[in-house]
Design a protein around this motif. Sequence first.
Motif, mmCIF file in Angstrom:
data_model
loop_
_atom_site.group_PDB
_atom_site.id
_atom_site.type_symbol
_atom_site.label_atom_id
_atom_site.label_comp_id
_atom_site.label_asym_id
_atom_site.label_seq_id
_atom_site.Cartn_x
_atom_site.Cartn_y
_atom_site.Cartn_z
ATOM 1 N N VAL A 155 42.341 48.813 31.128
ATOM 2 C CA VAL A 155 43.069 48.309 32.299
ATOM 3 C C VAL A 155 43.896 49.422 32.940
ATOM 4 O O VAL A 155 44.662 50.102 32.265
ATOM 5 N N THR A 156 43.722 49.591 34.233
ATOM 6 C CA THR A 156 44.473 50.586 35.012
ATOM 7 C C THR A 156 45.958 50.220 34.996
ATOM 8 O O THR A 156 46.304 49.042 35.020
ATOM 9 N N THR A 157 46.817 51.226 34.995
ATOM 10 C CA THR A 157 48.243 50.921 34.821
ATOM 11 C C THR A 157 49.029 50.793 36.134
ATOM 12 O O THR A 157 50.243 50.766 36.125
ATOM 13 N N HIS A 158 48.346 50.746 37.273
ATOM 14 C CA HIS A 158 49.104 50.526 38.507
ATOM 15 C C HIS A 158 48.498 49.378 39.316
ATOM 16 O O HIS A 158 47.285 49.224 39.401
ATOM 17 N N GLU A 159 49.400 48.590 39.888
ATOM 18 C CA GLU A 159 48.975 47.455 40.720
ATOM 19 C C GLU A 159 48.488 47.959 42.077
ATOM 20 O O GLU A 159 48.930 49.023 42.510
ATOM 21 N N PRO A 160 47.595 47.272 42.761
ATOM 22 C CA PRO A 160 47.069 45.952 42.388
ATOM 23 C C PRO A 160 45.857 46.023 41.450
ATOM 24 O O PRO A 160 45.305 44.990 41.100
ATOM 25 N N VAL A 161 45.508 47.254 41.024
ATOM 26 C CA VAL A 161 44.296 47.370 40.201
ATOM 27 C C VAL A 161 44.505 46.732 38.818
ATOM 28 O O VAL A 161 43.567 46.185 38.233
ATOM 29 N N THR A 162 45.754 46.781 38.320
ATOM 30 C CA THR A 162 46.028 46.180 37.002
ATOM 31 C C THR A 162 45.566 44.724 36.963
ATOM 32 O O THR A 162 44.836 44.325 36.057
ATOM 33 N N LEU A 163 46.006 43.948 37.946
ATOM 34 C CA LEU A 163 45.641 42.525 37.967
ATOM 35 C C LEU A 163 44.129 42.356 38.072
ATOM 36 O O LEU A 163 43.531 41.558 37.328
ATOM 37 N N VAL A 164 43.513 43.124 38.948
ATOM 38 C CA VAL A 164 42.058 43.012 39.138
ATOM 39 C C VAL A 164 41.335 43.365 37.838
ATOM 40 O O VAL A 164 40.422 42.656 37.404
ATOM 41 N N ASP A 165 41.756 44.440 37.181
ATOM 42 C CA ASP A 165 41.145 44.837 35.910
ATOM 43 C C ASP A 165 41.321 43.752 34.839
ATOM 44 O O ASP A 165 40.413 43.464 34.067
ATOM 45 N N LYS A 166 42.498 43.167 34.804
ATOM 46 C CA LYS A 166 42.731 42.118 33.801
ATOM 47 C C LYS A 166 41.826 40.918 34.049
ATOM 48 O O LYS A 166 41.324 40.295 33.110
ATOM 49 N N LEU A 213 38.080 35.378 41.266
ATOM 50 C CA LEU A 213 39.481 35.718 41.539
ATOM 51 C C LEU A 213 39.634 37.217 41.739
ATOM 52 O O LEU A 213 40.306 37.671 42.664
ATOM 53 N N ALA A 214 38.977 38.006 40.869
ATOM 54 C CA ALA A 214 39.070 39.469 40.982
ATOM 55 C C ALA A 214 38.549 39.924 42.349
ATOM 56 O O ALA A 214 39.178 40.744 43.023
ATOM 57 N N GLN A 215 37.417 39.347 42.765
ATOM 58 C CA GLN A 215 36.829 39.737 44.056
ATOM 59 C C GLN A 215 37.725 39.346 45.225
ATOM 60 O O GLN A 215 37.901 40.114 46.166
ATOM 61 N N ASN A 216 38.305 38.131 45.131
ATOM 62 C CA ASN A 216 39.123 37.641 46.242
ATOM 63 C C ASN A 216 40.477 38.338 46.339
ATOM 64 O O ASN A 216 41.042 38.491 47.409
ATOM 65 N N ILE A 222 35.161 46.143 44.030
ATOM 66 C CA ILE A 222 35.430 46.138 42.581
ATOM 67 C C ILE A 222 34.205 46.552 41.741
ATOM 68 O O ILE A 222 34.288 46.559 40.510
ATOM 69 N N THR A 223 33.106 46.888 42.410
ATOM 70 C CA THR A 223 31.861 47.193 41.672
ATOM 71 C C THR A 223 32.076 48.223 40.554
ATOM 72 O O THR A 223 31.626 48.029 39.422
ATOM 73 N N GLU A 224 32.787 49.289 40.887
ATOM 74 C CA GLU A 224 32.989 50.358 39.902
ATOM 75 C C GLU A 224 33.813 49.889 38.705
ATOM 76 O O GLU A 224 33.537 50.252 37.567
ATOM 77 N N ARG A 225 34.820 49.089 38.988
ATOM 78 C CA ARG A 225 35.676 48.591 37.895
ATOM 79 C C ARG A 225 34.880 47.626 36.999
ATOM 80 O O ARG A 225 35.003 47.640 35.786
ATOM 81 N N VAL A 226 34.048 46.787 37.620
ATOM 82 C CA VAL A 226 33.214 45.853 36.858
ATOM 83 C C VAL A 226 32.264 46.651 35.954
ATOM 84 O O VAL A 226 32.100 46.343 34.764
ATOM 85 N N GLN A 227 31.693 47.697 36.512
ATOM 86 C CA GLN A 227 30.751 48.535 35.773
ATOM 87 C C GLN A 227 31.464 49.211 34.572
ATOM 88 O O GLN A 227 30.986 49.154 33.441
ATOM 89 N N ALA A 228 32.614 49.827 34.836
ATOM 90 C CA ALA A 228 33.328 50.577 33.778
ATOM 91 C C ALA A 228 33.764 49.639 32.648
ATOM 92 O O ALA A 228 33.602 49.961 31.460
ATOM 93 N N ILE A 229 34.297 48.486 32.999
ATOM 94 C CA ILE A 229 34.784 47.554 31.973
ATOM 95 C C ILE A 229 33.593 46.938 31.229
ATOM 96 O O ILE A 229 33.644 46.747 30.013
ATOM 97 N N GLY A 230 32.518 46.689 31.954
ATOM 98 C CA GLY A 230 31.300 46.168 31.316
ATOM 99 C C GLY A 230 30.726 47.143 30.299
ATOM 100 O O GLY A 230 30.277 46.745 29.223
ATOM 101 N N GLU A 231 30.756 48.419 30.635
ATOM 102 C CA GLU A 231 30.243 49.438 29.702
ATOM 103 C C GLU A 231 31.128 49.505 28.458
ATOM 104 O O GLU A 231 30.633 49.610 27.335
ATOM 105 N N ALA A 232 32.441 49.445 28.675
ATOM 106 C CA ALA A 232 33.373 49.491 27.534
ATOM 107 C C ALA A 232 33.156 48.275 26.629
ATOM 108 O O ALA A 232 33.155 48.380 25.398
ATOM 109 N N GLU A 233 32.943 47.123 27.251
ATOM 110 C CA GLU A 233 32.721 45.888 26.483
ATOM 111 C C GLU A 233 31.469 46.024 25.617
ATOM 112 O O GLU A 233 31.463 45.674 24.434
#
Length: 253
Positions: A155-166, A213-216, A222-233
């Motif tokens: 999860v990125t440590t600065h908003e608004p990306v933090t909420l989206v990442d969560k 919710l993340a998209q809205n 958010i494609t890149e964030r979805v990809q990065a978190i998906g790979e980590a998962e």
Amino acid sequence: MNYETLLQPVVNFLHCRTPDAWISVARRPENLPLLLTDHLVCELKAALTATWLIRKYVADKPSGEAILAWLKPYEAFVYRELPDHDFLQAHKNLARNITSTNRFPWADDLVDKMMLLIKEELHHFYQVWEIMQQRGITYQKMTASRYAKSLMREVTTHEPVTLVDKLICGAYIEARSCERFAVLAPHLDADLEKFYLSLLRSEARHYQDYLTLAQNIADFDITERVQAIGEAEARLILGEDSELRFHSGCPVL
Ligand SMILES: [Fe+2]
Ligand SMILES: [Fe+2]
């Protein structure tokens, strides 16, 4: 219900399927008490995550305190092993009574989706607890899996990306739960198989709600964030793990 149709978007979203190495350990009858106990705790954690999101971003102070009060009997039981088993009564008291601070245009949508999720997760909690009771499995505290904690490191440590990442992490956790219920179900006895399949529909919706919710909420792609978190998962799921848990990697016991 067509489980394959239900599961297809979940499987497409995830970057890997559950490895056979996990299934072969998880299906052993002697591991059932451990899995049910971990499942019970996961349901509460899912409700707590949604509660945290409502409290942090939307609710005013009295509403935030009201939600915490709903969760109290569950937390007392799980984390302090207190003998408060009146979950059904606690569940009846859950009502949508959240006063928003109205800071964000998406506040009501987040409250609606997360309140529904909290109610459903607590209902699942009650169902798992009931199954444990029927099977004479006494609840005992156990260590958490490394999965959620490790995923949160992405999860990125600065908003608004933090909420989206969560929210994206929430989507992956829900999607993985859904996929695991489906892969484990055929290896369980008929009653448990039926129960696990009955959970697929709501878990598939939970993943979609988090992703929507993340998209809205995001004002960026958010494609890149979805990809990065998906790979980590997927790395956590495919890697070796020292213990068996519902969301563990391949157990090397
Ligand atoms: Fe659930
Ligand atoms: Fe869920």
